[in-house]
Design a protein around this motif. Structure first.
Motif, PDB file in Angstrom:
ATOM      1  N   GLY A  41       0.795  -1.220   0.000  1.00 33.70           N
ATOM      2  CA  GLY A  41       0.000   0.000   0.000  1.00 33.70           C
ATOM      3  C   GLY A  41       0.828   1.271   0.000  1.00 33.70           C
ATOM      4  O   GLY A  41       0.521   2.221  -0.724  1.00 33.70           O
ATOM      5  N   SER A  42       1.887   1.286   0.793  1.00 29.56           N
ATOM      6  CA  SER A  42       2.725   2.484   0.876  1.00 29.56           C
ATOM      7  C   SER A  42       3.349   2.800  -0.472  1.00 29.56           C
ATOM      8  O   SER A  42       3.334   3.950  -0.932  1.00 29.56           O
ATOM      9  CB  SER A  42       3.816   2.289   1.937  1.00 29.56           C
ATOM     10  OG  SER A  42       4.673   3.411   1.984  1.00 29.56           O
TER      11      SER A  42
ATOM     12  N   TRP B 256      -4.955   2.341   3.483  1.00 30.00           N
ATOM     13  CA  TRP B 256      -4.127   2.968   2.461  1.00 30.00           C
ATOM     14  C   TRP B 256      -4.943   3.830   1.499  1.00 30.00           C
ATOM     15  O   TRP B 256      -4.521   4.932   1.147  1.00 30.00           O
ATOM     16  CB  TRP B 256      -3.348   1.906   1.687  1.00 30.00           C
ATOM     17  CG  TRP B 256      -2.307   1.254   2.528  1.00 30.00           C
ATOM     18  CD1 TRP B 256      -2.263  -0.034   2.974  1.00 30.00           C
ATOM     19  CD2 TRP B 256      -1.139   1.895   3.063  1.00 30.00           C
ATOM     20  NE1 TRP B 256      -1.158  -0.246   3.754  1.00 30.00           N
ATOM     21  CE2 TRP B 256      -0.438   0.912   3.825  1.00 30.00           C
ATOM     22  CE3 TRP B 256      -0.607   3.179   2.978  1.00 30.00           C
ATOM     23  CZ2 TRP B 256       0.740   1.198   4.488  1.00 30.00           C
ATOM     24  CZ3 TRP B 256       0.585   3.466   3.640  1.00 30.00           C
ATOM     25  CH2 TRP B 256       1.242   2.477   4.377  1.00 30.00           C
ATOM     26  N   LEU B 257      -6.093   3.347   1.065  1.00 23.13           N
ATOM     27  CA  LEU B 257      -6.902   4.108   0.107  1.00 23.13           C
ATOM     28  C   LEU B 257      -7.285   5.472   0.641  1.00 23.13           C
ATOM     29  O   LEU B 257      -7.296   6.466  -0.098  1.00 23.13           O
ATOM     30  CB  LEU B 257      -8.176   3.333  -0.228  1.00 23.13           C
ATOM     31  CG  LEU B 257      -8.151   2.345  -1.387  1.00 23.13           C
ATOM     32  CD1 LEU B 257      -9.485   1.611  -1.468  1.00 23.13           C
ATOM     33  CD2 LEU B 257      -7.834   3.039  -2.707  1.00 23.13           C
ATOM     34  N   PHE B 258      -7.592   5.532   1.941  1.00 22.88           N
ATOM     35  CA  PHE B 258      -8.131   6.761   2.517  1.00 22.88           C
ATOM     36  C   PHE B 258      -7.158   7.427   3.491  1.00 22.88           C
ATOM     37  O   PHE B 258      -7.529   8.382   4.179  1.00 22.88           O
ATOM     38  CB  PHE B 258      -9.474   6.465   3.179  1.00 22.88           C
ATOM     39  CG  PHE B 258     -10.445   5.809   2.235  1.00 22.88           C
ATOM     40  CD1 PHE B 258     -10.922   6.499   1.132  1.00 22.88           C
ATOM     41  CD2 PHE B 258     -10.822   4.487   2.404  1.00 22.88           C
ATOM     42  CE1 PHE B 258     -11.794   5.903   0.231  1.00 22.88           C
ATOM     43  CE2 PHE B 258     -11.691   3.874   1.520  1.00 22.88           C
ATOM     44  CZ  PHE B 258     -12.178   4.582   0.420  1.00 22.88           C
ATOM     45  N   ASP B 259      -5.931   6.899   3.564  1.00 20.43           N
ATOM     46  CA  ASP B 259      -4.862   7.512   4.368  1.00 20.43           C
ATOM     47  C   ASP B 259      -5.326   7.767   5.798  1.00 20.43           C
ATOM     48  O   ASP B 259      -5.288   8.890   6.309  1.00 20.43           O
ATOM     49  CB  ASP B 259      -4.409   8.822   3.710  1.00 20.43           C
ATOM     50  CG  ASP B 259      -3.104   9.339   4.319  1.00 20.43           C
ATOM     51  OD1 ASP B 259      -2.353   8.518   4.900  1.00 20.43           O
ATOM     52  OD2 ASP B 259      -2.830  10.546   4.202  1.00 20.43           O
TER      53      ASP B 259
ATOM     54  N   GLU C  63      10.210  -0.754   6.628  1.00 14.91           N
ATOM     55  CA  GLU C  63       9.987   0.044   5.423  1.00 14.91           C
ATOM     56  C   GLU C  63      10.572  -0.698   4.235  1.00 14.91           C
ATOM     57  O   GLU C  63      11.621  -0.342   3.709  1.00 14.91           O
ATOM     58  CB  GLU C  63      10.607   1.439   5.573  1.00 14.91           C
ATOM     59  CG  GLU C  63       9.955   2.268   6.679  1.00 14.91           C
ATOM     60  CD  GLU C  63      10.533   3.672   6.755  1.00 14.91           C
ATOM     61  OE1 GLU C  63      11.331   4.037   5.866  1.00 14.91           O
ATOM     62  OE2 GLU C  63      10.184   4.400   7.705  1.00 14.91           O
ATOM     63  N   PRO C  64       9.873  -1.729   3.780  1.00 13.82           N
ATOM     64  CA  PRO C  64      10.440  -2.623   2.772  1.00 13.82           C
ATOM     65  C   PRO C  64      10.410  -2.037   1.366  1.00 13.82           C
ATOM     66  O   PRO C  64       9.554  -1.213   1.029  1.00 13.82           O
ATOM     67  CB  PRO C  64       9.528  -3.852   2.857  1.00 13.82           C
ATOM     68  CG  PRO C  64       8.207  -3.292   3.278  1.00 13.82           C
ATOM     69  CD  PRO C  64       8.535  -2.173   4.225  1.00 13.82           C
TER      70      PRO C  64
END
Length: 382
Positions: free
Chosen positions: A129-130, A227-230, A362-363
């Motif tokens: 998502g990120s 993720w979509l809406f933060d 943080e991949p």
């Protein structure tokens, strides 16, 4: 006229999307179609919609399709073929409806090519998502939700800032085992494949139908919504709504709520995504509240359905853990389908894989794919 590429055209979402195309021939044109290995149906679709390019993930199936006399399109295959479709210069929007992790690379390719993405493959945002949302912002493209729940939230928000939101509420039918009197937890080990495939509200593919029975589907949707809406995942909640008419709701900071309602039909959120920002007339979805009568809601039973808490934990910790959750669940569901694992053991196998994983916070994309492969190996060993 919008030019549409459909990745996953022979599945339930893809075939519903083609119904929307049939409804709106003056607005939507198919330029690319892709499937896994269903040669017969993709051949039929290619003859009817005459795309420029068709793709089958299986090269042998693609060779069979290519040998069809008079086929009105070029044929490609494999992941390279999916990426080629996702980046077609003439495409305006790519509908991604590939089950599992196979949609990740085509999704990123479409975004980097400047294509809007109508997203039905929740695994893309669960795993990465990120990265996906960062790329969408960088390339100025829209990620348009196709899942009925996320489409509902998108419609309710309608551009309002996320700071005005107290919580997002995803609704769930509860699946075929919602009733604790009929299906107490000690009976979950008795559940057969045909029981799990009896979804009370929707007609979907096998994997997502089983995920709806375990509520893993709703858990994955929680991470997708994050993720979509933060929004932090602790502000994403689930509510059981057996009638499947309220598709999801937004609770605002002042205490007011907005909901999107309709009889369950995937053509509605698909059409909204493909025609956005317009809202186009359609006679396909009809909702009669007098016939529907009561709409009811209840809290999910987290003891019988531990998938929700596993997903919340994965979404909270983040990094590579959501990819592990998703991959372990895919393997466990496949084992259940093959009769090698009981229904009750699916969440337990996922939990054990998550506990065995060393999270990378943080991949990179490569590290996410490595975590996915690791989780599949470990879950098979478990």
């Amino acid at each position: 006229m919008k030019n549409v590429v459909i990745l996953g055209s022979t599945g339930s979402i893809g075939t519903s999307a083609l119904k929307v195309v049939d409804d709106l021939p003056d607005r939507l044109r198919v330029v690319g179609l892709a499937a896994g290995s269903n040669v017969a149906l993709l051949r039929e679709q290619a003859r009817r919609y005459r795309p420029r390019l068709a793709c089958l993930r299986d090269p042998a199936a693609a060779a069979e399709l290519e040998a069809t006399p008079g086929l009105p399109c070029e044929v490609c295959s494999g992941e390279e073929g999916l990426v080629r479709l996702a980046t077609m210069p003439e495409a305006d929007i790519v509908l991604l409806a590939i089950v599992g992790t196979g949609g990740l690379r085509p999704a990123l390719a479409a975004i980097r090519a400047g294509k809007d993405l109508a997203l039905a493959s929740k695994e893309v945002l669960v795993m990465a998502g990120s990265i996906v949302m960062r790329e969408a912002r960088a390339h100025g493209v829209r990620i348009l939700a196709v899942d009925s729940e996320h489409s509902a939230i998108f419609q309710c928000l309608d551009g309002r800032p996320i700071e005005s939101v107290r919580k997002l509420w995803l609704t769930a039918s509860g699946g075929p085992f919602r009733d604790p009197q009929q299906w107490p937890q000690h009976r979950f080990a008795e559940i057969r494949l045909e029981d799990a495939l009896q979804h009370p509200s929707w007609v979907m593919g096998r994997k997502i139908t089983i995920d709806s029975a375990t509520l893993f589907n709703k858990g994955l949707e929680m991470i997708e919504a994050r993720w979509l809406f933060d929004i932090p995942i602790d502000r994403v909640e689930v509510l059981i709504h057996p009638q499947s008419v309220v598709h999801s709701m937004v609770e605002f900071v002042d205490g007011s709520w907005l909901a999107q309602l309709s009889t369950p039909d995937m053509c509605l959120p698909i059409q909204y995504a493909l025609t956005y920002p317009e809202r186009v007339p359609s006679g396909r979805v009809q909702t009669d509240f007098v016939k529907l009568g009561a709409l009811t809601f209840e809290a999910p039973d987290r003891e019988r359905f531990p998938a929700l808490d596993l997903a919340r934990r994965a979404g909270r910790i983040g990094g590579t853990l959501p990819a592990v959750l998703n991959a372990a669940n895919e393997v466990a569901v496949a084992a259940f389908v093959q009769g090698r694992l009981s229904f009750a053991e699916i969440p337990e196998r996922v939990r054990r894989a998550m506990e065995a994983h060393r999270v990378i916070e943080e991949p990179t994309l490569e590290q996410i794919l490595e975590a996915d492969a690791w989780a599949r190996r470990v879950t098979l060993e478990i």
